[in-house]
Write a protein that holds these residues in place. Sequence first.
Motif, PDB file in Angstrom:
ATOM      1  N   HIS A   1      49.791  64.529 -57.014  1.00 54.40           N
ATOM      2  CA  HIS A   1      50.568  63.913 -58.083  1.00 54.40           C
ATOM      3  C   HIS A   1      49.711  63.679 -59.321  1.00 54.40           C
ATOM      4  CE1 HIS A   1      52.397  60.268 -60.061  1.00 54.40           C
ATOM      5  NE2 HIS A   1      53.302  61.193 -60.199  1.00 54.40           N
TER       6      HIS A   1
ATOM      7  N   ARG B   1      57.105  73.587 -53.255  1.00 52.24           N
ATOM      8  CA  ARG B   1      57.597  74.958 -53.315  1.00 52.24           C
ATOM      9  C   ARG B   1      58.080  75.527 -51.983  1.00 52.24           C
ATOM     10  NH1 ARG B   1      56.910  77.938 -57.573  1.00 52.24           N
ATOM     11  NH2 ARG B   1      57.375  75.870 -58.371  1.00 52.24           N
TER      12      ARG B   1
ATOM     13  N   LEU C   1      68.889  72.969 -60.509  1.00 51.63           N
ATOM     14  CA  LEU C   1      69.083  71.533 -60.753  1.00 51.63           C
ATOM     15  C   LEU C   1      69.153  70.752 -59.446  1.00 51.63           C
ATOM     16  CD1 LEU C   1      71.673  71.327 -63.673  1.00 51.63           C
ATOM     17  CD2 LEU C   1      69.308  70.523 -63.641  1.00 51.63           C
ATOM     18  N   ALA C   2      69.933  71.287 -58.496  1.00 52.09           N
ATOM     19  CA  ALA C   2      70.084  70.603 -57.218  1.00 52.09           C
ATOM     20  C   ALA C   2      68.738  70.490 -56.500  1.00 52.09           C
ATOM     21  CB  ALA C   2      71.084  71.344 -56.344  1.00 52.09           C
TER      22      ALA C   2
ATOM     23  N   ARG D   1      65.714  70.470 -57.841  1.00 50.48           N
ATOM     24  CA  ARG D   1      64.932  69.450 -58.545  1.00 50.48           C
ATOM     25  C   ARG D   1      65.326  68.053 -58.079  1.00 50.48           C
ATOM     26  NH1 ARG D   1      60.241  70.543 -60.166  1.00 50.48           N
ATOM     27  NH2 ARG D   1      60.075  72.275 -61.598  1.00 50.48           N
ATOM     28  N   ALA D   2      66.632  67.819 -58.044  1.00 51.24           N
ATOM     29  CA  ALA D   2      67.122  66.487 -57.665  1.00 51.24           C
ATOM     30  C   ALA D   2      66.670  66.119 -56.250  1.00 51.24           C
ATOM     31  CB  ALA D   2      68.638  66.454 -57.761  1.00 51.24           C
TER      32      ALA D   2
ATOM     33  N   LEU E   1      62.711  65.623 -56.121  1.00 53.56           N
ATOM     34  CA  LEU E   1      62.284  64.396 -56.783  1.00 53.56           C
ATOM     35  C   LEU E   1      62.749  63.172 -56.012  1.00 53.56           C
ATOM     36  CD1 LEU E   1      62.853  65.482 -60.464  1.00 53.56           C
ATOM     37  CD2 LEU E   1      60.722  65.379 -59.169  1.00 53.56           C
TER      38      LEU E   1
ATOM     39  N   THR F   1      60.028  60.426 -54.808  1.00 56.59           N
ATOM     40  CA  THR F   1      60.320  59.055 -55.224  1.00 56.59           C
ATOM     41  C   THR F   1      60.260  58.098 -54.043  1.00 56.59           C
ATOM     42  OG1 THR F   1      61.672  59.594 -57.144  1.00 56.59           O
ATOM     43  CG2 THR F   1      62.227  57.597 -55.948  1.00 56.59           C
TER      44      THR F   1
ATOM     45  N   LEU G   1      56.712  57.524 -52.915  1.00 55.12           N
ATOM     46  CA  LEU G   1      56.017  56.617 -53.830  1.00 55.12           C
ATOM     47  C   LEU G   1      56.438  55.169 -53.574  1.00 55.12           C
ATOM     48  CD1 LEU G   1      56.129  58.599 -57.199  1.00 55.12           C
ATOM     49  CD2 LEU G   1      54.163  58.200 -55.717  1.00 55.12           C
TER      50      LEU G   1
ATOM     51  N   THR H   1      70.760  57.582 -51.215  1.00 51.40           N
ATOM     52  CA  THR H   1      70.813  58.534 -52.322  1.00 51.40           C
ATOM     53  C   THR H   1      70.935  59.968 -51.813  1.00 51.40           C
ATOM     54  OG1 THR H   1      69.489  57.058 -53.699  1.00 51.40           O
ATOM     55  CG2 THR H   1      69.663  59.325 -54.422  1.00 51.40           C
TER      56      THR H   1
ATOM     57  N   LEU I   1      73.666  62.640 -53.073  1.00 47.45           N
ATOM     58  CA  LEU I   1      73.324  63.968 -53.592  1.00 47.45           C
ATOM     59  C   LEU I   1      74.050  65.063 -52.814  1.00 47.45           C
ATOM     60  CD1 LEU I   1      69.484  63.614 -54.293  1.00 47.45           C
ATOM     61  CD2 LEU I   1      71.292  64.069 -55.968  1.00 47.45           C
TER      62      LEU I   1
ATOM     63  N   THR J   1      61.484  58.851 -61.820  1.00 49.68           N
ATOM     64  CA  THR J   1      61.302  60.231 -61.384  1.00 49.68           C
ATOM     65  C   THR J   1      61.440  61.196 -62.551  1.00 49.68           C
ATOM     66  OG1 THR J   1      61.984  59.930 -59.093  1.00 49.68           O
ATOM     67  CG2 THR J   1      62.481  62.035 -60.113  1.00 49.68           C
TER      68      THR J   1
ATOM     69  N   PHE K   1      72.469  65.148 -64.277  1.00 47.68           N
ATOM     70  CA  PHE K   1      73.083  65.684 -63.061  1.00 47.68           C
ATOM     71  C   PHE K   1      73.064  64.661 -61.931  1.00 47.68           C
ATOM     72  CE2 PHE K   1      72.641  67.893 -58.973  1.00 47.68           C
ATOM     73  CZ  PHE K   1      73.752  68.726 -58.985  1.00 47.68           C
ATOM     74  N   THR K   2      71.871  64.160 -61.626  1.00 48.19           N
ATOM     75  CA  THR K   2      71.751  63.189 -60.531  1.00 48.19           C
ATOM     76  C   THR K   2      72.354  61.842 -60.921  1.00 48.19           C
ATOM     77  OG1 THR K   2      69.741  64.281 -59.757  1.00 48.19           O
ATOM     78  CG2 THR K   2      70.150  62.059 -58.935  1.00 48.19           C
TER      79      THR K   2
END
Lengths: 188, 188
Positions: free
Chosen positions: A103, A113, A135-136, A138-139, A142, A146, A149, A172, A176, B146, B171-172
Amino acid sequence: MVSATRSLTPELVLEGAGRIVDREGLDALTMRHLADELGVAVTSIYWHVGNREELGDALVDRLIAEMGTLRATGATPRERIASLARALRRRLLDRPHVVALAHERSRTATVFRPVSDAMATELADLGIAGPEAALALRALELHVVTSVLLVRTLDRFGSTEPVDPTAAFEFTLTALLDALELRAGVCP
Amino acid sequence: MVSATRSLTPELVLEGAGRIVDREGLDALTMRHLADELGVAVTSIYWHVGNREELGDALVDRLIAEMGTLRATGATPRERIASLARALRRRLLDRPHVVALAHERSRTATVFRPVSDAMATELADLGIAGPEAALALRALELHVVTSVLLVRTLDRFGSTEPVDPTAAFEFTLTALLDALELRAGVCP
DNA sequence: ACCTGAACACCGTTCAAGT
DNA sequence: ACCTGAACACCGTTCAAGT
């Protein structure tokens, strides 16, 4: 203080560094401390592995290789995506210090990846592809980092609030996945 | 190199530190560099502000005070929650280095507190309270941080993928707000 | 009360020197 | 090819000393 019977190799340096980071945390990884751990002069390390920057990069590379072994389980794409997210999260929680290192070096995306690719396969089965899939992904990525963390924060900081991190993660994650299935035309 | 006509104060030290961090980044904030910036001996800083640890804490405290000025806009609770999330995100993007400092010190939760309280009010208007509201708040907070981390990563790393961070954020955010309204009994 | 320089124990990194 | 010690330019922090 491990005496080298033969000679130093990049692999031995990396193993020593990994031992220190897992055992004593990120701040303990100094070139001099690593030299002591290996029973070697500080400058020898530079010959085998370059400088401190490259040493950290190599450590992150090892983490990425570990991520390549994660496999999806479950019958439906939704379950398989959720299983990947959970497996990734658990793996990252096992190696908090190296994750922090990744990070710090802005390489979190690279760490994700392998799992990201596996998730992309499942999204394709849901009929989600292209920029929407990006996009999905990424969501989802992350969301996992999150949560990791958060757990680390609670461990250090003490639980100032009565929040179960795993429950928050599942909350969450469900939101999603619901959103993804809605886009895919699957009504809950 | 600002010559002190009168004398040093904790406020002056803090302003100098803020200038350095905003201008040159986190790593540039060393006690010696700060002493140069203030035109003062290194050791004077210790008299006014304690050690480097406390200096960083004070910097984070200033950030938290800034967060208290954010206000919600919009007619519906959903819009007002979204406006808070967006305002928070933009504010954090304006002060990336100090946010990194807060994150490093595990004080992200404290930075979010003022906005979190404002969001709690809106959630109450939706009929969401108690542990359910706590979960929702966590999810919203962490979604914002995030996104900020992602933007910072892209800035440093270069955009290895064609992803619009703001689009990913929306998006999220939409998914989370949909989930909240579903729980509140509002069908989309 | 406030500010100073000297000193201590650390860093990462370079480089000439050894074998 | 591999490993070393000495040296350089940095850190944060302490402390006795000045005014």
